[in-house]
Scaffold this motif. Structure first.
Motif, PDB file in Angstrom:
ATOM      1  N   GLY A  26       0.830  -1.201   0.000  1.00 16.57           N
ATOM      2  CA  GLY A  26       0.000   0.000   0.000  1.00 16.57           C
ATOM      3  C   GLY A  26       0.864   1.250   0.000  1.00 16.57           C
ATOM      4  O   GLY A  26       1.752   1.418  -0.842  1.00 16.57           O
ATOM      5  N   ARG A  27       0.628   2.119   0.979  1.00 15.99           N
ATOM      6  CA  ARG A  27       1.399   3.356   1.097  1.00 15.99           C
ATOM      7  C   ARG A  27       2.582   3.240   2.050  1.00 15.99           C
ATOM      8  O   ARG A  27       3.226   4.234   2.358  1.00 15.99           O
ATOM      9  N   ARG A  28       2.834   2.030   2.549  1.00 15.16           N
ATOM     10  CA  ARG A  28       3.905   1.849   3.517  1.00 15.16           C
ATOM     11  C   ARG A  28       5.093   1.125   2.893  1.00 15.16           C
ATOM     12  O   ARG A  28       4.932   0.287   2.006  1.00 15.16           O
ATOM     13  N   ALA A  29       6.282   1.462   3.384  1.00 15.30           N
ATOM     14  CA  ALA A  29       7.499   0.820   2.907  1.00 15.30           C
ATOM     15  C   ALA A  29       8.467   0.654   4.074  1.00 15.30           C
ATOM     16  O   ALA A  29       8.347   1.321   5.108  1.00 15.30           O
ATOM     17  N   ARG A  30       9.405  -0.249   3.875  1.00 20.51           N
ATOM     18  CA  ARG A  30      10.486  -0.422   4.840  1.00 20.51           C
ATOM     19  C   ARG A  30      11.756  -0.722   4.069  1.00 20.51           C
ATOM     20  O   ARG A  30      11.749  -1.559   3.157  1.00 20.51           O
ATOM     21  N   VAL A  31      12.832  -0.053   4.397  1.00 24.51           N
ATOM     22  CA  VAL A  31      14.139  -0.308   3.800  1.00 24.51           C
ATOM     23  C   VAL A  31      15.133  -0.424   4.946  1.00 24.51           C
ATOM     24  O   VAL A  31      15.254   0.495   5.767  1.00 24.51           O
ATOM     25  N   GLN A  32      15.831  -1.552   5.026  1.00 22.26           N
ATOM     26  CA  GLN A  32      16.820  -1.758   6.073  1.00 22.26           C
ATOM     27  C   GLN A  32      18.088  -2.348   5.474  1.00 22.26           C
ATOM     28  O   GLN A  32      18.028  -3.297   4.684  1.00 22.26           O
ATOM     29  N   ILE A  33      19.239  -1.796   5.874  1.00 26.02           N
ATOM     30  CA  ILE A  33      20.536  -2.236   5.390  1.00 26.02           C
ATOM     31  C   ILE A  33      21.339  -2.766   6.568  1.00 26.02           C
ATOM     32  O   ILE A  33      21.423  -2.124   7.617  1.00 26.02           O
ATOM     33  N   HIS A  34      21.921  -3.942   6.395  1.00 25.19           N
ATOM     34  CA  HIS A  34      22.727  -4.542   7.461  1.00 25.19           C
ATOM     35  C   HIS A  34      23.875  -3.607   7.839  1.00 25.19           C
ATOM     36  O   HIS A  34      24.483  -2.963   6.961  1.00 25.19           O
ATOM     37  N   PRO A  35      24.199  -3.489   9.134  1.00 30.03           N
ATOM     38  CA  PRO A  35      25.268  -2.569   9.559  1.00 30.03           C
ATOM     39  C   PRO A  35      26.590  -2.772   8.822  1.00 30.03           C
ATOM     40  O   PRO A  35      27.322  -1.808   8.569  1.00 30.03           O
ATOM     41  N   GLY A  36      26.892  -4.003   8.454  1.00 25.79           N
ATOM     42  CA  GLY A  36      28.158  -4.270   7.766  1.00 25.79           C
ATOM     43  C   GLY A  36      28.158  -3.907   6.299  1.00 25.79           C
ATOM     44  O   GLY A  36      29.195  -4.043   5.629  1.00 25.79           O
ATOM     45  N   HIS A  37      27.015  -3.425   5.775  1.00 28.03           N
ATOM     46  CA  HIS A  37      26.926  -3.118   4.347  1.00 28.03           C
ATOM     47  C   HIS A  37      26.425  -1.698   4.089  1.00 28.03           C
ATOM     48  O   HIS A  37      26.012  -1.394   2.964  1.00 28.03           O
ATOM     49  N   ARG A  38      26.461  -0.871   5.089  1.00 27.25           N
ATOM     50  CA  ARG A  38      26.033   0.515   4.904  1.00 27.25           C
ATOM     51  C   ARG A  38      27.128   1.331   4.229  1.00 27.25           C
ATOM     52  O   ARG A  38      28.300   0.969   4.254  1.00 27.25           O
ATOM     53  N   GLY A  39      26.722   2.433   3.623  1.00 30.30           N
ATOM     54  CA  GLY A  39      27.676   3.314   2.965  1.00 30.30           C
ATOM     55  C   GLY A  39      28.113   2.846   1.594  1.00 30.30           C
ATOM     56  O   GLY A  39      29.102   3.356   1.051  1.00 30.30           O
ATOM     57  N   ARG A  40      27.390   1.893   0.985  1.00 32.18           N
ATOM     58  CA  ARG A  40      27.776   1.356  -0.320  1.00 32.18           C
ATOM     59  C   ARG A  40      26.715   1.600  -1.395  1.00 32.18           C
ATOM     60  O   ARG A  40      26.802   1.044  -2.485  1.00 32.18           O
ATOM     61  N   GLY A  41      25.721   2.415  -1.072  1.00 31.16           N
ATOM     62  CA  GLY A  41      24.700   2.743  -2.053  1.00 31.16           C
ATOM     63  C   GLY A  41      23.485   1.845  -2.043  1.00 31.16           C
ATOM     64  O   GLY A  41      22.554   2.041  -2.840  1.00 31.16           O
ATOM     65  N   LEU A  42      23.447   0.854  -1.141  1.00 27.51           N
ATOM     66  CA  LEU A  42      22.303  -0.055  -1.109  1.00 27.51           C
ATOM     67  C   LEU A  42      21.024   0.647  -0.675  1.00 27.51           C
ATOM     68  O   LEU A  42      19.943   0.376  -1.202  1.00 27.51           O
ATOM     69  N   ARG A  49       8.208   0.541  -7.328  1.00 28.87           N
ATOM     70  CA  ARG A  49       7.202  -0.505  -7.182  1.00 28.87           C
ATOM     71  C   ARG A  49       5.874   0.075  -6.699  1.00 28.87           C
ATOM     72  O   ARG A  49       4.797  -0.329  -7.164  1.00 28.87           O
ATOM     73  N   ALA A  50       5.938   1.026  -5.779  1.00 28.45           N
ATOM     74  CA  ALA A  50       4.708   1.659  -5.295  1.00 28.45           C
ATOM     75  C   ALA A  50       3.991   2.380  -6.433  1.00 28.45           C
ATOM     76  O   ALA A  50       2.761   2.321  -6.544  1.00 28.45           O
ATOM     77  N   ARG A  51       4.740   3.044  -7.306  1.00 31.33           N
ATOM     78  CA  ARG A  51       4.122   3.715  -8.462  1.00 31.33           C
ATOM     79  C   ARG A  51       3.452   2.708  -9.377  1.00 31.33           C
ATOM     80  O   ARG A  51       2.336   2.924  -9.871  1.00 31.33           O
ATOM     81  N   GLN A  52       4.131   1.577  -9.626  1.00 30.70           N
ATOM     82  CA  GLN A  52       3.563   0.547 -10.492  1.00 30.70           C
ATOM     83  C   GLN A  52       2.251   0.009  -9.936  1.00 30.70           C
ATOM     84  O   GLN A  52       1.356  -0.377 -10.689  1.00 30.70           O
ATOM     85  N   LEU A  53       2.144  -0.010  -8.624  1.00 32.86           N
ATOM     86  CA  LEU A  53       0.941  -0.509  -7.968  1.00 32.86           C
ATOM     87  C   LEU A  53      -0.133   0.557  -7.819  1.00 32.86           C
ATOM     88  O   LEU A  53      -1.186   0.311  -7.237  1.00 32.86           O
ATOM     89  N   GLY A  54       0.131   1.753  -8.353  1.00 31.43           N
ATOM     90  CA  GLY A  54      -0.857   2.818  -8.312  1.00 31.43           C
ATOM     91  C   GLY A  54      -0.792   3.695  -7.082  1.00 31.43           C
ATOM     92  O   GLY A  54      -1.690   4.514  -6.862  1.00 31.43           O
ATOM     93  N   GLY A  55       0.254   3.546  -6.276  1.00 32.90           N
ATOM     94  CA  GLY A  55       0.377   4.356  -5.070  1.00 32.90           C
ATOM     95  C   GLY A  55       0.722   5.805  -5.392  1.00 32.90           C
ATOM     96  O   GLY A  55       1.509   6.076  -6.295  1.00 32.90           O
ATOM     97  N   ASP A  56       0.112   6.723  -4.639  1.00 32.66           N
ATOM     98  CA  ASP A  56       0.397   8.144  -4.847  1.00 32.66           C
ATOM     99  C   ASP A  56       1.243   8.731  -3.735  1.00 32.66           C
ATOM    100  O   ASP A  56       1.621   9.896  -3.776  1.00 32.66           O
ATOM    101  N   ARG A  57       1.543   7.923  -2.712  1.00 23.17           N
ATOM    102  CA  ARG A  57       2.341   8.386  -1.581  1.00 23.17           C
ATOM    103  C   ARG A  57       3.019   7.176  -0.948  1.00 23.17           C
ATOM    104  O   ARG A  57       2.494   6.072  -0.970  1.00 23.17           O
ATOM    105  N   LEU A  58       4.197   7.407  -0.370  1.00 25.96           N
ATOM    106  CA  LEU A  58       4.910   6.328   0.305  1.00 25.96           C
ATOM    107  C   LEU A  58       5.456   6.854   1.628  1.00 25.96           C
ATOM    108  O   LEU A  58       5.994   7.966   1.688  1.00 25.96           O
ATOM    109  N   SER A  59       5.299   6.053   2.676  1.00 29.34           N
ATOM    110  CA  SER A  59       5.760   6.446   4.004  1.00 29.34           C
ATOM    111  C   SER A  59       6.569   5.323   4.613  1.00 29.34           C
ATOM    112  O   SER A  59       6.286   4.140   4.382  1.00 29.34           O
ATOM    113  N   GLN A  60       7.573   5.690   5.394  1.00 30.04           N
ATOM    114  CA  GLN A  60       8.302   4.700   6.161  1.00 30.04           C
ATOM    115  C   GLN A  60       8.822   5.308   7.442  1.00 30.04           C
ATOM    116  O   GLN A  60       9.063   6.513   7.532  1.00 30.04           O
ATOM    117  N   SER A  61       8.957   4.445   8.444  1.00 32.36           N
ATOM    118  CA  SER A  61       9.393   4.868   9.765  1.00 32.36           C
ATOM    119  C   SER A  61      10.847   4.475   9.971  1.00 32.36           C
ATOM    120  O   SER A  61      11.236   3.340   9.661  1.00 32.36           O
TER     121      SER A  61
END
Length: 312
Positions: free
Chosen positions: A80-96, A107-119
């Protein structure tokens, strides 16, 4: 989906996540939590519920990224309008983080979403900078509250005209209607019963004995739904709801104290719950002795160029 997988930094590969990946994703999530929060906060059944799809409901979209060694390096999840992105501490700072954020938005746009939120935790400065530099704005603050559960007398009885008892089989539909009615005041979308049950009463960790219900006559007017936190001495309150016409009578406080008392009797020493700005409930929780363990901020972005629902 494949277009954004191909844009991963060299040495990384991604694939869609299935419910069978719950344990792998859970390990990744808890590694991130220990790094940012000093402890784990998410149970395996919570991850499994996020990856599951109730009958008749669309499945969430999720992407798992692995390093060349095979270890999980990051993941992204969209529903829906919610997302989560998490990067392992050992792989941060590499553009992931940027790559997975782009994937989630596409992906949210493809699904017709007009807004995306994450905490994101307020302690995750890197994620906050990434989101704000990509057009996200702070929306609400979330707090994880806690209370120690020392031995004490049984909590006082309910207000006049109210009876309280633990949750029992057959209460599911009434609890669903009550909690969703209450949450309609601030949530973006009302859940179906199947979706709600997957996140509450159907979870393996659901704790009916620590989930007191309040009745006025035969009508359910208040509920606290709780869960055990596996591998810890903590209980967790998943839902707190009181029917609008019975608020400001002390029902919520009575139910919460009942849940705390039940958890203490089961050997738990702490109980936690989440709340956020829109509920207006923080003063209630502080009044009964809860304090803030840590905070998060929900960031939101309007998505330009979203496709109509069903397109793509």
């Amino acid at each position: 989906m494949s277009d954004h997988i191909e844009r991963l930094p060299p040495g990384y590969r991604g694939r869609p996540v299935t419910p069978a990946d719950a344990r792998t994703v859970h390990r990744l999530v808890t590694d991130c939590e220990r790094d940012l929060l000093g402890r784990t906060a998410t149970g395996l059944d919570g991850v499994a519920a996020d990856l599951a799809s109730p009958e008749g409901e669309p499945a969430p979209d999720a992407l798992l990224v692995r390093a060349a060694t095979g270890e999980p390096a990051g993941w992204a999840w969209v529903k829906g309008r919610r997302a989560r992105v998490q990067i392992h501490p050992g792989h941060r700072g590499r553009g992931l983080g940027r790559t997975l954020l782009d994937w989630a938005e596409a992906r949210a746009r493809q699904l017709g979403g007009d807004r995306l939120s994450q905490s994101v935790p307020d302690s995750d400065q890197r994620a906050r900078v990434l989101l704000r530099s990509n057009g996200y704005v702070p929306l609400v603050t979330e707090w994880l509250l806690e209370i120690a559960l020392p031995a004490g007398p049984r909590p006082p009885g309910p207000p006049a005209g109210i009876t309280v008892r633990p949750f029992r089989p057959g209460d599911e539909e009434a609890a669903y209607r009550l909690t969703e009615d209450a949450f309609d005041e601030w949530q973006q979308r009302r859940k179906t019963y199947a979706e709600w049950a997957l996140l509450t009463v159907d979870r393996p960790t659901f704790a009916p004995s620590a989930s007191p219900l309040a009745f006025a006559g035969d009508e359910l007017v208040g509920a606290v739904l709780s869960a055990d936190v596996p591998g810890t001495d903590e209980g967790y309150v998943e839902r707190v709801a009181v029917r609008r016409d019975h608020r400001a009578r002390g029902i919520a406080g009575t139910l919460l104290r009942g849940a705390f008392h039940a958890f203490h009797g089961q050997g738990k020493r702490t109980c936690t719950l989440w709340t956020h700005t829109d509920t207006g409930a923080l003063p209630l929780y502080e009044h009964i002795g809860m304090t803030v363990r840590h905070s998060c901020t929900v960031h939101s972005k309007v998505l330009a160029g979203a496709q109509p629902a069903g397109a793509g």
